[in-house]
Design an enzyme around this catalytic site. Structure first.
Site, PDB file in Angstrom:
ATOM      1  N   THR A  20      25.484  45.300 154.686  1.00 23.86           N
ATOM      2  CA  THR A  20      25.712  46.267 153.608  1.00 23.86           C
ATOM      3  C   THR A  20      26.691  45.679 152.606  1.00 23.86           C
ATOM      4  OG1 THR A  20      26.735  48.376 153.017  1.00 23.86           O
ATOM      5  CG2 THR A  20      27.431  47.420 155.110  1.00 23.86           C
ATOM      6  N   GLY A  21      26.426  45.924 151.330  1.00 25.86           N
ATOM      7  CA  GLY A  21      27.302  45.393 150.284  1.00 25.86           C
ATOM      8  C   GLY A  21      26.487  45.061 149.057  1.00 25.86           C
ATOM      9  N   ARG A  69      14.442  46.742 140.655  1.00 28.59           N
ATOM     10  CA  ARG A  69      15.449  45.989 141.416  1.00 28.59           C
ATOM     11  C   ARG A  69      15.348  46.275 142.923  1.00 28.59           C
ATOM     12  NH1 ARG A  69      19.885  47.013 145.148  1.00 28.59           N
ATOM     13  NH2 ARG A  69      21.284  45.263 144.956  1.00 28.59           N
ATOM     14  N   VAL A  70      15.333  45.232 143.719  1.00 27.29           N
ATOM     15  CA  VAL A  70      15.343  45.380 145.178  1.00 27.29           C
ATOM     16  C   VAL A  70      16.533  44.589 145.708  1.00 27.29           C
ATOM     17  CG1 VAL A  70      14.099  44.910 147.321  1.00 27.29           C
ATOM     18  CG2 VAL A  70      12.838  45.626 145.290  1.00 27.29           C
ATOM     19  N   GLY A  71      17.277  45.186 146.618  1.00 33.08           N
ATOM     20  CA  GLY A  71      18.445  44.506 147.183  1.00 33.08           C
ATOM     21  C   GLY A  71      18.110  43.743 148.452  1.00 33.08           C
ATOM     22  N   ASP A  72      19.131  43.474 149.223  1.00 32.90           N
ATOM     23  CA  ASP A  72      18.970  42.655 150.434  1.00 32.90           C
ATOM     24  C   ASP A  72      18.420  43.446 151.618  1.00 32.90           C
ATOM     25  OD1 ASP A  72      21.460  44.121 150.296  1.00 32.90           O
ATOM     26  OD2 ASP A  72      21.993  43.157 152.191  1.00 32.90           O
ATOM     27  N   GLY A  86      23.967  43.545 147.219  1.00 30.51           N
ATOM     28  CA  GLY A  86      22.769  42.898 147.732  1.00 30.51           C
ATOM     29  C   GLY A  86      22.441  41.544 147.138  1.00 30.51           C
ATOM     30  N   THR A  99      24.531  52.624 152.185  1.00 27.88           N
ATOM     31  CA  THR A  99      23.369  52.113 152.895  1.00 27.88           C
ATOM     32  C   THR A  99      23.626  52.302 154.387  1.00 27.88           C
ATOM     33  OG1 THR A  99      22.845  50.497 151.222  1.00 27.88           O
ATOM     34  CG2 THR A  99      22.295  49.874 153.470  1.00 27.88           C
TER      35      THR A  99
HETATM   36  N1  ASP Z   1      23.001  46.254 150.100  1.00 30.86           N
HETATM   37  C1  ASP Z   1      22.532  47.389 149.365  1.00 30.86           C
HETATM   38  C2  ASP Z   1      21.794  46.902 148.133  1.00 30.86           C
HETATM   39  O1  ASP Z   1      22.260  45.990 147.489  1.00 30.86           O
HETATM   40  C3  ASP Z   1      23.600  48.318 148.939  1.00 30.86           C
HETATM   41  C4  ASP Z   1      24.580  48.760 150.006  1.00 30.86           C
HETATM   42  O2  ASP Z   1      24.740  48.103 151.026  1.00 30.86           O
HETATM   43  O3  ASP Z   1      25.186  49.815 149.834  1.00 30.86           O
HETATM   44  O4  ASP Z   1      20.791  47.486 147.781  1.00 30.86           O
END
Ligand code: ASP
Length: 307
Positions: free
Chosen positions: A227-228, A204-207, A230, A176
């Site tokens: 990032t991480g 699915r939607v992340g953060d 989510g 990301t």
């Molecule tokens: N935070 C992002 C998500 O969960 C993934 C990422 O940071 O690589 O969609």
């Protein structure tokens, strides 16, 4: 005071051993550097923080090494669904998109929503309808296809398992992307863009596109891009938490960012990192994973790093 300043990230997580290859490593560091330079040169010529983060994220979206725009991971259906958000710390204006397909630069779509609609967050097929009416630049599926992302997906296809794109050893493309900046007027902005997690299903939607979870900016406190994993960042409302720890807890940027990543996120069981900047130009880049693709630039220094 050390303004203007900009920081970028290209994802956090387990770093594949292929990064020890000097050529691969250089490609990543060069891409981060290019994004920093593009954003910082705008800041130096009186551009706004908002313009700088938009530019830096656009550069990273166009680079197939990262999981955003070109190079986005595959969903369980074998296509690409992208999420992005942007926030202006001066006005608290924000724009976000989720589950969009085929748009070359999702961050520009988020920026357009912030500036030209009465809404903050558009998602799915109806958002695509709007984009088509705005005559956005659409790219064919082949533009988003990369061999490594495809291999990552085929190793998970049919298993129901979902993975952070950077948690596998079998490749060297991570992340990301995000940017935070403070301009010469002390205004802050943040932007984040992602393809999400490999093999993600059911919309699915992340953060990343959630204001307050993966992206937040407020001139009174800080600008943050996360990032991480989510799901943990959403439950911890991490980006806004950093701001709150400063505003209500009286913490410095460094104390707040470290508290959010090393204590609160860790306690939830979450892995990841963030980049943050305040109105004085202090920058913080904490992560609780093995590495985070990151860089910063101000009048005093330029730095890019992975581990
Ligand atoms: N935070 C992002 C998500 O969960 C993934 C990422 O940071 O690589 O969609």
């Amino acid at each position: 005071m050390n303004i203007p300043a900009i920081a970028v990230h290209g994802g956090s997580g387990t770093i594949a051993s292929s990064i020890n290859d000097p050529i691969i490593k250089k490609n990543y560091l060069d891409a981060l550097q290019e994004a920093l330079e593009a954003g910082f040169s705008l800041l130096k010529s009186d551009g706004t923080a908002l313009e700088a983060v938009t530019k830096a994220v656009t550069v990273l979206e166009d680079c197939e090494l990262f999981n955003a725009g070109k190079g986005s991971v595959f969903t369980s259906k074998g296509d690409h669904e992208m999420d992005a958000a942007i926030m202006d710390g001066k006005t608290l204006g924000a724009g976000a998109v989720a589950g969009i397909k085929g748009i070359k630069n999702p961050v520009l779509f988020a920026d357009d929503i912030m500036k030209n609609t009465p809404f903050v967050f558009l998602a799915g097929s109806e958002a695509m309808e709007y984009a088509r009416r705005q005559e956005y630049e659409f790219m064919p599926d082949s533009y988003f296809f990369t061999e490594l992302r495809y291999d990552q997906w085929t190793s998970l296809r049919g298993t129901g398992e979902v993975k952070l794109d950077h948690s596998s050893e079998n490749g060297h493309k991570f992340g990301t992307v995000g940017a935070v900046a403070v301009d010469s007027g002390g205004n802050l902005a943040a932007a984040t863009s992602t393809g999400g997690m490999t093999n993600k299903a059911w919309g699915r939607v992340g953060d990343s596109p959630l204001i307050g979870a993966g992206t937040y900016a407020n001139n009174e406190t800080c600008a943050v891009s996360c990032t991480g994993h989510g799901e943990y960042f959403i439950r911890g409302v991490v980006a806004y938490d950093v701001s709150c720890l400063m505003e209500y807890g009286g913490m410095s940027l460094e104390q707040a960012a470290n508290e959010a990543i090393f204590k609160r996120l860790k306690k939830l069981g979450g892995e990841g990192g963030l980049i943050a900047v305040d109105a004085q130009g202090n920058i913080c880049l904490p992560f609780n994973t093995e590495g985070m693709y990151r860089g910063l630039k101000n009048n005093m220094q330029t730095m890019t790093q992975i581990l």
